[in-house]
Design an enzyme around this catalytic site. Structure first.
Site: not given
Ligand code: 5GP
Length: 179
Positions: A101, A104, A153, A166
Protein backbone atom coordinates in the site's frame (compact mmCIF):
# COMPACT_ATOMS: atom_id res chain seq x y z
CA UNK A 1 -22.02 16.93 15.01
CA UNK A 2 -22.75 15.12 11.74
CA UNK A 3 -20.55 12.04 11.15
CA UNK A 4 -19.50 13.22 7.67
CA UNK A 5 -17.83 16.22 9.27
CA UNK A 6 -15.29 13.84 10.83
CA UNK A 7 -14.22 12.27 7.55
CA UNK A 8 -10.62 12.83 6.40
CA UNK A 9 -10.09 15.38 3.63
CA UNK A 10 -9.84 13.87 0.13
CA UNK A 11 -6.27 13.81 -1.20
CA UNK A 12 -6.68 11.28 -4.03
CA UNK A 13 -10.26 10.70 -5.16
CA UNK A 14 -11.67 7.27 -5.97
CA UNK A 15 -11.83 7.90 -9.73
CA UNK A 16 -8.17 8.89 -9.88
CA UNK A 17 -7.11 5.73 -7.98
CA UNK A 18 -9.15 3.60 -10.37
CA UNK A 19 -7.60 5.22 -13.42
CA UNK A 20 -4.04 4.82 -12.06
CA UNK A 21 -4.65 1.16 -11.15
CA UNK A 22 -5.81 0.50 -14.69
CA UNK A 23 -2.52 1.94 -16.02
CA UNK A 24 -0.37 0.03 -13.50
CA UNK A 25 -2.14 -3.21 -14.35
CA UNK A 26 -1.58 -2.67 -18.08
CA UNK A 27 2.10 -2.02 -17.47
CA UNK A 28 2.46 -5.18 -15.33
CA UNK A 29 0.50 -7.31 -17.82
CA UNK A 30 2.80 -6.12 -20.61
CA UNK A 31 6.06 -6.56 -18.65
CA UNK A 32 5.20 -10.12 -17.57
CA UNK A 33 3.54 -11.29 -20.81
CA UNK A 34 4.02 -15.03 -21.34
CA UNK A 35 4.79 -15.64 -17.66
CA UNK A 36 2.91 -16.87 -14.60
CA UNK A 37 3.19 -14.50 -11.65
CA UNK A 38 2.79 -14.79 -7.90
CA UNK A 39 1.28 -11.64 -6.40
CA UNK A 40 1.88 -11.12 -2.69
CA UNK A 41 -0.61 -9.03 -0.74
CA UNK A 42 1.08 -7.41 2.26
CA UNK A 43 -1.49 -7.33 5.04
CA UNK A 44 -3.18 -5.51 6.39
CA UNK A 45 -3.01 -2.21 4.50
CA UNK A 46 -2.77 -3.56 0.94
CA UNK A 47 -5.93 -5.65 0.80
CA UNK A 48 -8.09 -3.10 -1.01
CA UNK A 49 -5.42 -2.10 -3.52
CA UNK A 50 -4.50 -5.76 -4.08
CA UNK A 51 -8.10 -6.78 -4.78
CA UNK A 52 -8.59 -3.97 -7.29
CA UNK A 53 -5.20 -4.36 -9.00
CA UNK A 54 -5.20 -8.13 -9.53
CA UNK A 55 -8.62 -7.97 -11.17
CA UNK A 56 -7.20 -5.63 -13.83
CA UNK A 57 -4.07 -7.72 -14.52
CA UNK A 58 -4.35 -9.96 -17.54
CA UNK A 59 -1.96 -12.80 -16.59
CA UNK A 60 -2.11 -16.28 -15.06
CA UNK A 61 -1.60 -15.56 -11.37
CA UNK A 62 -1.33 -17.08 -7.91
CA UNK A 63 -2.26 -14.91 -4.94
CA UNK A 64 -0.38 -15.15 -1.66
CA UNK A 65 -0.79 -13.25 1.60
CA UNK A 66 1.82 -12.12 4.07
CA UNK A 67 1.18 -10.24 7.30
CA UNK A 68 3.76 -7.75 8.54
CA UNK A 69 3.74 -5.42 11.46
CA UNK A 70 6.37 -2.84 12.36
CA UNK A 71 7.62 -2.47 15.92
CA UNK A 72 7.66 1.35 15.56
CA UNK A 73 5.12 3.67 17.14
CA UNK A 74 1.91 4.52 15.29
CA UNK A 75 3.41 6.82 12.67
CA UNK A 76 7.13 5.94 12.53
CA UNK A 77 8.63 2.64 11.45
CA UNK A 78 11.54 1.26 13.50
CA UNK A 79 12.70 -1.04 10.72
CA UNK A 80 12.18 -4.01 13.03
CA UNK A 81 9.45 -6.04 11.44
CA UNK A 82 7.35 -8.87 12.81
CA UNK A 83 5.91 -11.47 10.41
CA UNK A 84 2.33 -12.00 11.62
CA UNK A 85 1.35 -14.31 8.75
CA UNK A 86 3.75 -16.17 6.49
CA UNK A 87 3.26 -17.47 2.95
CA UNK A 88 1.88 -20.96 2.53
CA UNK A 89 3.78 -21.75 -0.70
CA UNK A 90 7.48 -21.73 -1.61
CA UNK A 91 8.65 -18.94 -3.95
CA UNK A 92 11.58 -20.80 -5.49
CA UNK A 93 11.69 -20.24 -9.28
CA UNK A 94 8.58 -18.01 -9.33
CA UNK A 95 8.09 -14.52 -10.72
CA UNK A 96 6.99 -12.62 -7.63
CA UNK A 97 5.43 -9.16 -7.35
CA UNK A 98 5.01 -7.62 -3.90
CA UNK A 99 1.85 -5.52 -3.77
CA UNK A 100 2.21 -2.89 -1.05
CA UNK A 101 0.00 0.00 0.00
CA UNK A 102 2.66 2.52 1.00
CA UNK A 103 6.44 2.90 1.22
CA UNK A 104 7.51 5.56 3.69
CA UNK A 105 11.02 5.07 5.20
CA UNK A 106 11.28 1.90 3.11
CA UNK A 107 12.55 -0.09 6.10
CA UNK A 108 9.61 -2.50 6.01
CA UNK A 109 10.12 -3.08 2.29
CA UNK A 110 13.84 -3.59 2.75
CA UNK A 111 13.11 -6.28 5.34
CA UNK A 112 10.54 -7.89 3.06
CA UNK A 113 12.85 -7.90 0.04
CA UNK A 114 15.61 -9.56 2.07
CA UNK A 115 13.16 -12.08 3.49
CA UNK A 116 11.67 -13.01 0.09
CA UNK A 117 14.95 -12.95 -1.85
CA UNK A 118 16.24 -15.61 0.55
CA UNK A 119 13.50 -17.90 -0.84
CA UNK A 120 15.14 -17.74 -4.30
CA UNK A 121 12.35 -16.48 -6.58
CA UNK A 122 13.13 -16.30 -10.33
CA UNK A 123 12.41 -12.56 -10.10
CA UNK A 124 11.16 -10.16 -7.43
CA UNK A 125 9.57 -6.77 -8.08
CA UNK A 126 7.65 -4.24 -6.01
CA UNK A 127 4.42 -2.43 -6.80
CA UNK A 128 3.40 0.20 -4.26
CA UNK A 129 0.28 2.33 -4.58
CA UNK A 130 1.85 5.17 -2.57
CA UNK A 131 5.44 6.31 -2.09
CA UNK A 132 6.94 9.09 0.04
CA UNK A 133 10.32 9.68 -1.68
CA UNK A 134 11.45 12.40 0.75
CA UNK A 135 11.04 9.99 3.68
CA UNK A 136 13.08 7.14 2.19
CA UNK A 137 15.86 5.90 4.50
CA UNK A 138 16.80 2.68 2.70
CA UNK A 139 18.37 1.63 -0.54
CA UNK A 140 15.43 0.03 -2.29
CA UNK A 141 14.03 0.28 -5.79
CA UNK A 142 10.30 0.40 -6.48
CA UNK A 143 9.33 -0.98 -9.86
CA UNK A 144 5.75 0.30 -10.03
CA UNK A 145 4.42 3.31 -8.10
CA UNK A 146 0.87 4.64 -8.14
CA UNK A 147 1.29 8.07 -6.59
CA UNK A 148 4.13 9.98 -4.94
CA UNK A 149 3.31 11.84 -1.75
CA UNK A 150 5.00 14.35 0.55
CA UNK A 151 5.28 13.57 4.25
CA UNK A 152 1.56 13.67 5.05
CA UNK A 153 0.01 10.76 6.97
CA UNK A 154 -2.73 9.29 4.81
CA UNK A 155 -5.67 6.99 5.48
CA UNK A 156 -8.37 5.21 3.52
CA UNK A 157 -8.39 2.70 0.67
CA UNK A 158 -7.02 0.04 3.07
CA UNK A 159 -4.81 2.34 5.15
CA UNK A 160 -5.72 2.93 8.76
CA UNK A 161 -5.14 5.23 11.67
CA UNK A 162 -5.50 3.30 14.92
CA UNK A 163 -7.52 0.65 13.08
CA UNK A 164 -9.98 3.10 11.50
CA UNK A 165 -10.69 4.46 8.00
CA UNK A 166 -9.62 1.36 6.04
CA UNK A 167 -13.01 1.23 4.31
CA UNK A 168 -12.88 4.72 2.83
CA UNK A 169 -12.95 4.51 -1.00
CA UNK A 170 -10.44 7.38 -1.36
CA UNK A 171 -7.02 8.36 0.06
CA UNK A 172 -7.47 11.09 2.62
CA UNK A 173 -5.58 13.09 5.21
CA UNK A 174 -6.51 13.63 8.81
CA UNK A 175 -5.62 17.20 9.56
CA UNK A 176 -2.82 17.61 12.18
CA UNK A 177 -1.38 14.11 11.49
CA UNK A 178 2.20 14.72 10.31
CA UNK A 179 5.50 12.98 10.79
P1 5GP B 1 8.01 2.17 6.23
O1 5GP B 1 8.38 3.43 6.99
O2 5GP B 1 8.72 0.99 6.79
O3 5GP B 1 8.24 2.36 4.74
O4 5GP B 1 6.47 1.96 6.41
C1 5GP B 1 5.99 1.17 7.45
C2 5GP B 1 4.51 1.11 7.50
O5 5GP B 1 4.07 2.33 8.09
C3 5GP B 1 3.72 1.02 6.19
O6 5GP B 1 3.64 -0.27 5.67
C4 5GP B 1 2.37 1.51 6.67
O7 5GP B 1 1.71 0.46 7.33
C5 5GP B 1 2.76 2.56 7.70
N1 5GP B 1 2.66 3.90 7.09
C6 5GP B 1 3.65 4.69 6.62
N2 5GP B 1 3.16 5.86 6.18
C7 5GP B 1 1.82 5.80 6.39
C8 5GP B 1 0.74 6.69 6.12
O8 5GP B 1 0.88 7.82 5.61
N3 5GP B 1 -0.49 6.27 6.49
C9 5GP B 1 -0.73 5.05 7.07
N4 5GP B 1 -1.98 4.75 7.40
N5 5GP B 1 0.27 4.18 7.33
C10 5GP B 1 1.51 4.55 6.97
Amino acid sequence: MKSEMLLPKVLIPEAKIKERIHDLASEISFDYRGKDVTAICVLKGSFVFFADLIREIDLPMACEFMGLSSYGNKTTSSGEVKVTLDLTEPLSGKHVIIIEDIVDSGLTMQYLLNNLNARKPASLKVCSLLFKPEQLKSDIKLDYVGFKLGSEFVVGYGLDHAGRYRQLPYIGVIENERH
